[in-house]
Design a protein around this motif. Structure first.
Motif, PDB file in Angstrom:
ATOM      1  N   MET A   1      36.858  17.681  51.273  1.00 33.54           N
ATOM      2  CA  MET A   1      35.560  18.342  50.883  1.00 33.54           C
ATOM      3  C   MET A   1      34.813  19.220  51.582  1.00 33.54           C
ATOM      4  N   LEU A   2      34.028  20.291  50.049  1.00 34.03           N
ATOM      5  CA  LEU A   2      33.690  21.292  50.826  1.00 34.03           C
ATOM      6  C   LEU A   2      32.525  21.284  51.206  1.00 34.03           C
ATOM      7  N   ALA A   3      31.880  22.231  52.155  1.00 27.77           N
ATOM      8  CA  ALA A   3      30.699  22.260  52.608  1.00 27.77           C
ATOM      9  C   ALA A   3      29.760  22.522  51.862  1.00 27.77           C
ATOM     10  N   PRO A   4      28.082  22.025  51.790  1.00 29.51           N
ATOM     11  CA  PRO A   4      27.341  23.060  50.645  1.00 29.51           C
ATOM     12  C   PRO A   4      27.069  24.475  50.532  1.00 29.51           C
ATOM     13  N   THR A   5      26.884  24.551  50.166  1.00 26.53           N
ATOM     14  CA  THR A   5      26.562  26.925  49.795  1.00 26.53           C
ATOM     15  C   THR A   5      25.360  26.349  50.541  1.00 26.53           C
ATOM     16  N   CYS A   6      24.822  27.264  51.746  1.00 28.40           N
ATOM     17  CA  CYS A   6      23.688  28.052  52.073  1.00 28.40           C
ATOM     18  C   CYS A   6      22.483  28.599  50.592  1.00 28.40           C
ATOM     19  N   HIS A   7      21.312  28.054  50.837  1.00 30.10           N
ATOM     20  CA  HIS A   7      20.705  28.945  49.722  1.00 30.10           C
ATOM     21  C   HIS A   7      19.528  28.550  50.754  1.00 30.10           C
ATOM     22  N   HIS A   8      19.228  30.611  51.075  1.00 29.01           N
ATOM     23  CA  HIS A   8      18.044  30.815  51.850  1.00 29.01           C
ATOM     24  C   HIS A   8      16.892  31.070  51.802  1.00 29.01           C
ATOM     25  N   VAL A   9      15.868  30.465  52.347  1.00 29.59           N
ATOM     26  CA  VAL A   9      14.777  30.962  51.793  1.00 29.59           C
ATOM     27  C   VAL A   9      14.062  31.433  52.834  1.00 29.59           C
ATOM     28  N   THR A  10      12.969  32.667  52.849  1.00 21.96           N
ATOM     29  CA  THR A  10      12.349  33.680  54.387  1.00 21.96           C
ATOM     30  C   THR A  10      11.027  32.177  54.079  1.00 21.96           C
ATOM     31  N   LEU A  11      11.627  32.333  55.938  1.00 21.63           N
ATOM     32  CA  LEU A  11      10.252  32.022  56.476  1.00 21.63           C
ATOM     33  C   LEU A  11       9.476  32.685  56.528  1.00 21.63           C
ATOM     34  N   ASP A  15       9.071  44.377  60.552  1.00 24.30           N
ATOM     35  CA  ASP A  15      10.166  45.127  60.520  1.00 24.30           C
ATOM     36  C   ASP A  15      10.880  44.921  61.927  1.00 24.30           C
ATOM     37  N   ILE A  16      10.300  43.709  63.084  1.00 28.10           N
ATOM     38  CA  ILE A  16      11.888  43.566  63.910  1.00 28.10           C
ATOM     39  C   ILE A  16      12.450  42.550  63.310  1.00 28.10           C
ATOM     40  N   ALA A  17      12.203  41.483  62.791  1.00 23.80           N
ATOM     41  CA  ALA A  17      13.133  40.118  62.537  1.00 23.80           C
ATOM     42  C   ALA A  17      12.865  39.951  61.081  1.00 23.80           C
ATOM     43  N   HIS A  18      13.627  38.754  60.472  1.00 21.96           N
ATOM     44  CA  HIS A  18      14.027  38.340  58.988  1.00 21.96           C
ATOM     45  C   HIS A  18      13.936  36.438  59.662  1.00 21.96           C
ATOM     46  N   VAL A  19      13.385  36.253  59.873  1.00 21.02           N
ATOM     47  CA  VAL A  19      13.541  34.771  59.602  1.00 21.02           C
ATOM     48  C   VAL A  19      13.830  34.022  58.009  1.00 21.02           C
ATOM     49  N   GLN A  20      15.040  33.072  58.396  1.00 23.58           N
ATOM     50  CA  GLN A  20      15.385  32.254  57.021  1.00 23.58           C
ATOM     51  C   GLN A  20      15.301  30.593  57.691  1.00 23.58           C
ATOM     52  N   GLN A  21      15.540  29.980  56.632  1.00 24.00           N
ATOM     53  CA  GLN A  21      16.027  28.467  56.629  1.00 24.00           C
ATOM     54  C   GLN A  21      16.788  28.236  55.426  1.00 24.00           C
ATOM     55  N   GLU A  24      19.790  23.396  51.989  1.00 24.09           N
ATOM     56  CA  GLU A  24      20.606  22.429  52.077  1.00 24.09           C
ATOM     57  C   GLU A  24      20.854  22.148  53.328  1.00 24.09           C
ATOM     58  N   CYS A  25      21.284  22.459  54.520  1.00 25.13           N
ATOM     59  CA  CYS A  25      21.224  22.268  55.926  1.00 25.13           C
ATOM     60  C   CYS A  25      20.535  22.470  57.157  1.00 25.13           C
ATOM     61  N   GLU A  26      18.662  22.656  56.299  1.00 22.71           N
ATOM     62  CA  GLU A  26      18.530  22.780  56.531  1.00 22.71           C
ATOM     63  C   GLU A  26      18.119  24.160  58.383  1.00 22.71           C
ATOM     64  N   CYS A  27      19.438  24.658  58.467  1.00 23.03           N
ATOM     65  CA  CYS A  27      19.117  25.121  59.990  1.00 23.03           C
ATOM     66  C   CYS A  27      18.694  26.683  59.681  1.00 23.03           C
ATOM     67  N   VAL A  28      18.336  27.597  60.627  1.00 27.40           N
ATOM     68  CA  VAL A  28      17.065  28.612  61.051  1.00 27.40           C
ATOM     69  C   VAL A  28      17.923  29.702  61.186  1.00 27.40           C
ATOM     70  N   SER A  29      17.830  30.923  60.634  1.00 28.38           N
ATOM     71  CA  SER A  29      18.493  32.633  60.582  1.00 28.38           C
ATOM     72  C   SER A  29      17.602  32.947  60.967  1.00 28.38           C
ATOM     73  N   ILE A  30      17.829  33.558  62.212  1.00 26.13           N
ATOM     74  CA  ILE A  30      17.155  35.171  63.084  1.00 26.13           C
ATOM     75  C   ILE A  30      17.426  35.696  63.099  1.00 26.13           C
ATOM     76  N   HIS A  31      16.849  36.340  62.273  1.00 23.06           N
ATOM     77  CA  HIS A  31      18.158  38.231  62.109  1.00 23.06           C
ATOM     78  C   HIS A  31      17.213  39.573  62.422  1.00 23.06           C
ATOM     79  N   LEU A  32      17.749  39.655  63.953  1.00 18.34           N
ATOM     80  CA  LEU A  32      17.062  40.794  64.358  1.00 18.34           C
ATOM     81  C   LEU A  32      17.935  41.898  64.712  1.00 18.34           C
TER      82      LEU A  32
END
Length: 73
Positions: A1-11, A15-21, A24-32
């Motif tokens: 079974m394949l893991a679901p593909t992530c679809h990120h939305v910007t929260l 200029d310093i950071a980009h936060v997305q969730q 599908e999995c509700e994981c939060v990504s913080i890009h610095l």
């Protein structure tokens, strides 16, 4: 079974950071810059609290130094 593909939305983004969730999995990504930290929503709340505390401490220290320089300490 394949893991679901992530679809990120910007929260939030600045200029310093980009936060997305992932919707599908509700994981939060913080890009610095070139670094990305992935955490769950509860960990994001804890990180927010500790960063707020650190920012408040730095603000108080900076104001105390300015007050000392101006002779108010």
């Amino acid at each position: 079974m394949l893991a679901p593909t992530c679809h990120h939305v910007t929260l939030a983004k600045n200029d310093i950071a980009h936060v997305q969730q992932c919707t599908e999995c509700e994981c939060v990504s913080i890009h610095l810059g070139t670094t990305t930290v992935r955490i769950d929503a509860l960990a994001l709340e804890e990180l927010w609290a500790v960063l707020g505390e650190a920012a408040a401490t730095l603000y108080a220290q900076r104001n105390a130094k300015l007050g000392a320089l101006r002779g108010f300490a």
